[in-house]
Motif scaffolding. Structure first.
Motif, short mmCIF file in Angstrom:
data_model
loop_
_atom_site.label_atom_id
_atom_site.label_comp_id
_atom_site.label_asym_id
_atom_site.label_seq_id
_atom_site.Cartn_x
_atom_site.Cartn_y
_atom_site.Cartn_z
N VAL A 95 0.84 -1.20 0.00
CA VAL A 95 0.00 0.00 0.00
C VAL A 95 0.88 1.25 0.00
O VAL A 95 0.63 2.20 -0.76
CB VAL A 95 -0.97 -0.01 1.20
CG1 VAL A 95 -1.61 1.35 1.42
CG2 VAL A 95 -2.04 -1.08 1.01
N LYS A 96 1.89 1.27 0.85
CA LYS A 96 2.79 2.42 0.91
C LYS A 96 3.52 2.64 -0.41
O LYS A 96 3.66 3.77 -0.88
CB LYS A 96 3.79 2.26 2.06
CG LYS A 96 3.18 2.44 3.43
CD LYS A 96 4.22 2.27 4.52
CE LYS A 96 3.63 2.54 5.89
NZ LYS A 96 4.63 2.42 6.95
N SER A 97 3.96 1.56 -1.00
CA SER A 97 4.68 1.65 -2.28
C SER A 97 3.75 2.16 -3.39
O SER A 97 4.14 3.04 -4.17
CB SER A 97 5.23 0.26 -2.64
OG SER A 97 5.78 0.28 -3.93
N ALA A 98 2.54 1.63 -3.47
CA ALA A 98 1.58 2.05 -4.49
C ALA A 98 1.18 3.51 -4.28
O ALA A 98 1.06 4.28 -5.24
CB ALA A 98 0.35 1.14 -4.47
N ASP A 99 0.98 3.91 -3.02
CA ASP A 99 0.62 5.29 -2.71
C ASP A 99 1.74 6.24 -3.15
O ASP A 99 1.49 7.26 -3.81
CB ASP A 99 0.35 5.43 -1.21
CG ASP A 99 0.06 6.85 -0.80
OD1 ASP A 99 -1.07 7.32 -1.04
OD2 ASP A 99 0.96 7.50 -0.24
N LYS A 100 2.97 5.92 -2.81
CA LYS A 100 4.10 6.77 -3.19
C LYS A 100 4.22 6.84 -4.71
O LYS A 100 4.43 7.92 -5.28
CB LYS A 100 5.41 6.26 -2.57
CG LYS A 100 6.59 7.17 -2.94
CD LYS A 100 7.89 6.70 -2.35
CE LYS A 100 9.07 7.56 -2.67
NZ LYS A 100 9.04 8.36 -3.86
N PHE A 101 4.08 5.70 -5.37
CA PHE A 101 4.17 5.67 -6.83
C PHE A 101 3.13 6.59 -7.45
O PHE A 101 3.45 7.40 -8.33
CB PHE A 101 3.98 4.23 -7.32
CG PHE A 101 3.97 4.10 -8.81
CD1 PHE A 101 5.17 4.13 -9.53
CD2 PHE A 101 2.79 3.96 -9.51
CE1 PHE A 101 5.17 4.02 -10.91
CE2 PHE A 101 2.78 3.85 -10.89
CZ PHE A 101 3.98 3.88 -11.59
N LEU A 102 1.88 6.49 -6.99
CA LEU A 102 0.83 7.34 -7.55
C LEU A 102 1.07 8.82 -7.24
O LEU A 102 0.82 9.67 -8.10
CB LEU A 102 -0.54 6.89 -7.05
CG LEU A 102 -1.08 5.64 -7.75
CD1 LEU A 102 -2.33 5.13 -7.04
CD2 LEU A 102 -1.36 5.91 -9.22
N CYS A 103 1.53 9.11 -6.04
CA CYS A 103 1.85 10.50 -5.72
C CYS A 103 2.94 11.04 -6.64
O CYS A 103 2.87 12.18 -7.10
CB CYS A 103 2.29 10.64 -4.26
SG CYS A 103 0.94 10.53 -3.08
N ASP A 104 3.93 10.20 -6.92
CA ASP A 104 5.03 10.63 -7.78
C ASP A 104 4.60 10.89 -9.22
O ASP A 104 5.03 11.86 -9.83
CB ASP A 104 6.16 9.58 -7.78
CG ASP A 104 6.94 9.53 -6.48
OD1 ASP A 104 6.88 10.50 -5.70
OD2 ASP A 104 7.61 8.49 -6.24
N ILE A 105 3.73 10.02 -9.76
CA ILE A 105 3.39 10.15 -11.18
C ILE A 105 2.13 10.97 -11.43
O ILE A 105 1.89 11.38 -12.57
CB ILE A 105 3.24 8.77 -11.87
CG1 ILE A 105 2.01 8.01 -11.37
CG2 ILE A 105 4.52 7.96 -11.72
CD1 ILE A 105 1.61 6.85 -12.25
N ALA A 106 1.33 11.22 -10.41
CA ALA A 106 0.08 11.96 -10.61
C ALA A 106 0.35 13.38 -11.06
O ALA A 106 1.30 14.03 -10.63
CB ALA A 106 -0.73 11.97 -9.31
N ASP A 107 -0.53 13.86 -11.93
CA ASP A 107 -0.49 15.26 -12.32
C ASP A 107 -1.10 16.12 -11.23
O ASP A 107 -0.76 17.29 -11.08
CB ASP A 107 -1.24 15.46 -13.64
CG ASP A 107 -0.57 14.71 -14.77
OD1 ASP A 107 0.56 15.08 -15.12
OD2 ASP A 107 -1.18 13.75 -15.29
N HIS A 108 -2.02 15.52 -10.50
CA HIS A 108 -2.68 16.24 -9.41
C HIS A 108 -3.11 15.25 -8.34
O HIS A 108 -3.50 14.13 -8.64
CB HIS A 108 -3.90 17.02 -9.93
CG HIS A 108 -4.28 18.13 -9.02
ND1 HIS A 108 -3.64 19.35 -9.02
CD2 HIS A 108 -5.22 18.20 -8.05
CE1 HIS A 108 -4.17 20.12 -8.09
NE2 HIS A 108 -5.13 19.45 -7.48
N ILE A 109 -3.06 15.68 -7.07
CA ILE A 109 -3.45 14.85 -5.93
C ILE A 109 -4.56 15.59 -5.18
O ILE A 109 -4.41 16.77 -4.86
CB ILE A 109 -2.26 14.61 -4.98
CG1 ILE A 109 -1.11 13.92 -5.71
CG2 ILE A 109 -2.71 13.78 -3.77
CD1 ILE A 109 0.20 13.90 -4.94
N VAL A 110 -5.65 14.87 -4.93
CA VAL A 110 -6.76 15.43 -4.17
C VAL A 110 -6.81 14.73 -2.81
O VAL A 110 -6.77 13.49 -2.75
CB VAL A 110 -8.11 15.23 -4.91
CG1 VAL A 110 -9.27 15.73 -4.06
CG2 VAL A 110 -8.09 15.94 -6.26
#
Length: 176
Positions: free
Chosen positions: A42-57
């Motif tokens: 979960v932590k790895s997937a969360d970090k990955f998405l934060c890194d590649i996301a154009d925007h975080i809500v």
């Protein structure tokens, strides 16, 4: 636009590589009490998405602060309630014995402490425990719950009917 809410679905972005990616964090799953291996994923997937996301809500000040290293792409949109929507006197006859203790929301193991529910349901057989909302539970949980007469899984209902369900309850619960 590709909008991802469940970090476990991080891999979907590969199919839509030219999309504008929004990662919507509605709960901080990285703080949940998962088994060690699952929490690491979960932590790895969360970090990955934060890194590649154009925007975080994010939906809370705490999450906003947690994700402050991504400050230039984080938006806080707080959870809200349409107060007028809940000003309803309608009641749905659930044909379930009273008193009724009710939970409304997504029903899944990370959100509902089923061991506690089973304990209370067995300890207080004259009280009905009612769960209204989408059911994201295992077959084993469905079967175990089905064997307890005073636990009722209603499932997903129309948003407009939620106030009537709530009015049908004697007590609202949050069995996290």
């Amino acid at each position: 636009v590709l909008w991802i809410n469940d970090q476990n679905k991080y891999f979907v972005h590969k199919k839509y590589s030219k999309s504008y990616l929004i990662y919507d964090i509605t709960d901080d799953w990285t703080k949940m009490n998962f088994p060690k291996k699952e929490l690491a994923f979960v932590k790895s997937a969360d970090k990955f998405l934060c890194d590649i996301a154009d925007h975080i809500v994010v939906c809370s000040k705490t999450l906003e602060e947690t994700k402050n290293i991504y400050h230039n792409k984080v938006s806080l949109i707080k959870n809200g309630v349409d107060f007028d929507h809940y000003q309803c006197e309608k009641i749905i006859d659930l044909k379930i014995n009273k008193p009724i203790l009710m939970y409304t929301g997504s029903v899944h193991a990370e959100r509902v402490d089923f061991d506690m529910v089973y304990y209370l349901a067995n300890r207080f057989p004259n009280i009905s425990f009612v769960f209204v909302g989408p059911l994201f539970i295992s077959q084993q949980t469905r079967e175990r719950t089905g064997n307890i007469n005073n636990v009722h899984l209603i499932g997903a209902v129309d948003y407009y009917d939620i106030p009537a369900y709530i009015n049908s309850a004697d007590i609202l619960i949050v069995p996290h």
